[in-house]
Write a protein that holds these residues in place. Structure first.
Motif, short mmCIF file in Angstrom:
data_model
loop_
_atom_site.label_atom_id
_atom_site.label_comp_id
_atom_site.label_asym_id
_atom_site.label_seq_id
_atom_site.Cartn_x
_atom_site.Cartn_y
_atom_site.Cartn_z
N MET A 1 0.86 -1.31 0.17
CA MET A 1 -0.33 0.07 0.08
C MET A 1 1.02 1.42 0.08
SD MET A 1 -3.37 0.72 1.23
CE MET A 1 -4.41 2.07 0.70
N ILE A 2 1.10 2.14 -0.71
CA ILE A 2 0.78 3.61 -0.98
C ILE A 2 0.96 4.45 0.20
CG2 ILE A 2 -0.07 4.56 -2.65
CD1 ILE A 2 2.22 5.48 -3.83
N SER A 3 1.61 5.05 0.40
CA SER A 3 1.89 5.76 1.74
C SER A 3 1.03 7.29 1.32
CB SER A 3 2.70 6.93 2.53
OG SER A 3 3.34 7.12 1.63
N GLN A 4 0.21 7.96 1.49
CA GLN A 4 -0.95 8.90 1.65
C GLN A 4 -0.11 10.14 1.02
OE1 GLN A 4 -4.36 9.40 1.63
NE2 GLN A 4 -4.19 10.94 0.29
N THR A 5 0.95 10.38 1.49
CA THR A 5 1.99 11.70 1.11
C THR A 5 2.05 11.48 -0.04
OG1 THR A 5 2.84 11.96 3.70
CG2 THR A 5 4.19 12.70 2.13
N LEU A 6 3.23 9.76 -0.70
CA LEU A 6 3.16 9.50 -2.27
C LEU A 6 2.32 9.36 -2.99
CD1 LEU A 6 6.00 7.08 -1.46
CD2 LEU A 6 6.02 9.23 -2.75
N GLN A 7 1.46 9.23 -2.38
CA GLN A 7 -0.18 9.04 -3.54
C GLN A 7 -0.54 10.73 -3.76
OE1 GLN A 7 -3.87 7.10 -2.78
NE2 GLN A 7 -4.88 9.12 -2.55
N ASP A 8 -0.51 11.23 -2.63
CA ASP A 8 -0.78 13.02 -3.13
C ASP A 8 1.16 13.47 -4.25
OD1 ASP A 8 -3.10 12.52 -1.73
OD2 ASP A 8 -2.09 13.59 0.19
N ALA A 9 1.92 12.79 -3.75
CA ALA A 9 2.81 13.90 -4.41
C ALA A 9 2.36 13.26 -5.87
CB ALA A 9 3.97 12.94 -4.07
N LEU A 10 2.44 11.98 -5.82
CA LEU A 10 1.89 11.28 -7.27
C LEU A 10 0.70 11.60 -8.34
CD1 LEU A 10 3.24 7.39 -6.65
CD2 LEU A 10 4.51 8.94 -8.04
N ASN A 11 -0.39 11.88 -7.37
CA ASN A 11 -1.55 12.48 -8.45
C ASN A 11 -1.03 14.10 -8.62
OD1 ASN A 11 -3.31 11.14 -8.46
ND2 ASN A 11 -4.07 11.25 -6.39
N GLY A 12 0.24 14.45 -8.11
CA GLY A 12 0.95 15.61 -8.55
C GLY A 12 1.08 16.19 -9.52
N GLN A 13 1.86 14.84 -9.48
CA GLN A 13 2.80 14.39 -10.89
C GLN A 13 1.70 14.31 -11.88
OE1 GLN A 13 5.64 15.11 -10.92
NE2 GLN A 13 5.68 14.46 -13.66
N ILE A 14 1.01 13.48 -12.17
CA ILE A 14 -0.47 13.41 -13.01
C ILE A 14 -0.85 14.44 -13.19
CG2 ILE A 14 -2.50 12.74 -13.40
CD1 ILE A 14 -1.99 10.34 -11.57
N VAL A 15 -0.65 15.26 -12.67
CA VAL A 15 -1.49 17.25 -13.21
C VAL A 15 -0.13 17.75 -13.80
CG1 VAL A 15 -1.31 19.77 -12.78
CG2 VAL A 15 -3.09 17.51 -11.30
N ALA A 16 1.27 17.40 -13.56
CA ALA A 16 2.27 18.40 -14.08
C ALA A 16 2.63 16.90 -15.56
CB ALA A 16 3.21 17.16 -13.63
N GLU A 17 1.77 15.96 -15.79
CA GLU A 17 2.32 15.50 -17.00
C GLU A 17 1.09 16.17 -18.16
OE1 GLU A 17 4.39 13.47 -17.66
OE2 GLU A 17 5.69 13.26 -16.28
N ILE A 18 0.01 16.04 -17.38
CA ILE A 18 -1.33 16.49 -18.30
C ILE A 18 -0.91 18.35 -19.26
CG2 ILE A 18 -3.68 17.06 -18.48
CD1 ILE A 18 -3.47 15.07 -16.86
N TYR A 19 -0.34 18.56 -17.91
CA TYR A 19 -0.17 20.24 -18.57
C TYR A 19 1.15 19.93 -19.00
CZ TYR A 19 1.43 25.13 -18.36
OH TYR A 19 2.31 25.90 -18.03
#
Ligand code: MG
Length: 160
Positions: A1-19
């Motif tokens: 299971m991934i931590s909340q912190t890493l999950q949030d950071a990776l979701n932030g990277q999804i935003v960056a990739e779509i940008y």
């Protein structure tokens, strides 16, 4: 299971990739309008690769038991002075993305999350290529000058 912190950071990277995908699509439209169909084609391929990065990160988050989300994507730039200018922006943008990936990896290391570290190293390697590619196009346009730009346009139009 991934931590909340890493999950949030990776979701932030999804935003960056779509940008990134939107930025390159915007550059593709600009190039097409200016008559550089080859560069436009190259930028569309680049855009679609960025979407692939977003899909890969989402897939990873979900496999680790997390939730992938699409956050707010900022509007991207819509006009440039020249193709050279757009490629300079692309290079600078890739340097920023590299820094983001490095920060993500630092978080994974701090948590001792080996799976995330392993997942992120491929992005570290990918960024080496992205920076080198953008920088070499800038160099070529600068060295060859305006007269050769249509040759370069044709060359980059062959991207698979
Ligand atoms: Mg990317």
């Amino acid at each position: 299971m991934i931590s909340q912190t890493l999950q949030d950071a990776l979701n932030g990277q999804i935003v960056a990739e779509i940008y990134s995908a939107n930025l390159y699509l915007s550059m593709a439209f600009y190039m097409e309008k200016e008559g550089f169909d080859g560069f436009s084609h190259w930028m569309k391929k680049q855009s679609s690769e960025e979407m692939d990065h977003a899909y890969a990160i989402a897939n990873y988050i979900i496999k680790r038991g997390g939730t992938a989300v699409v956050g707010n994507i900022d509007a991207v730039k819509q006009n440039w002075e020249s193709p050279l200018n757009a490629f300079k922006d692309a290079y600078e943008h890739e340097c920023k993305v590299s820094k983001m990936i490095d920060d993500l990896l630092d978080k994974a290391i701090a948590e001792g999350d080996k799976a995330s570290q392993d997942f992120l190293w491929q992005f570290v390697r990918e960024q080496v290529e992205e920076e080198a590619t953008a920088s070499s196009i800038v160099d070529r346009i600068e060295r060859m000058g305006d007269n050769a730009i249509f040759n370069l346009d044709q060359q980059y139009g062959a991207r698979q």
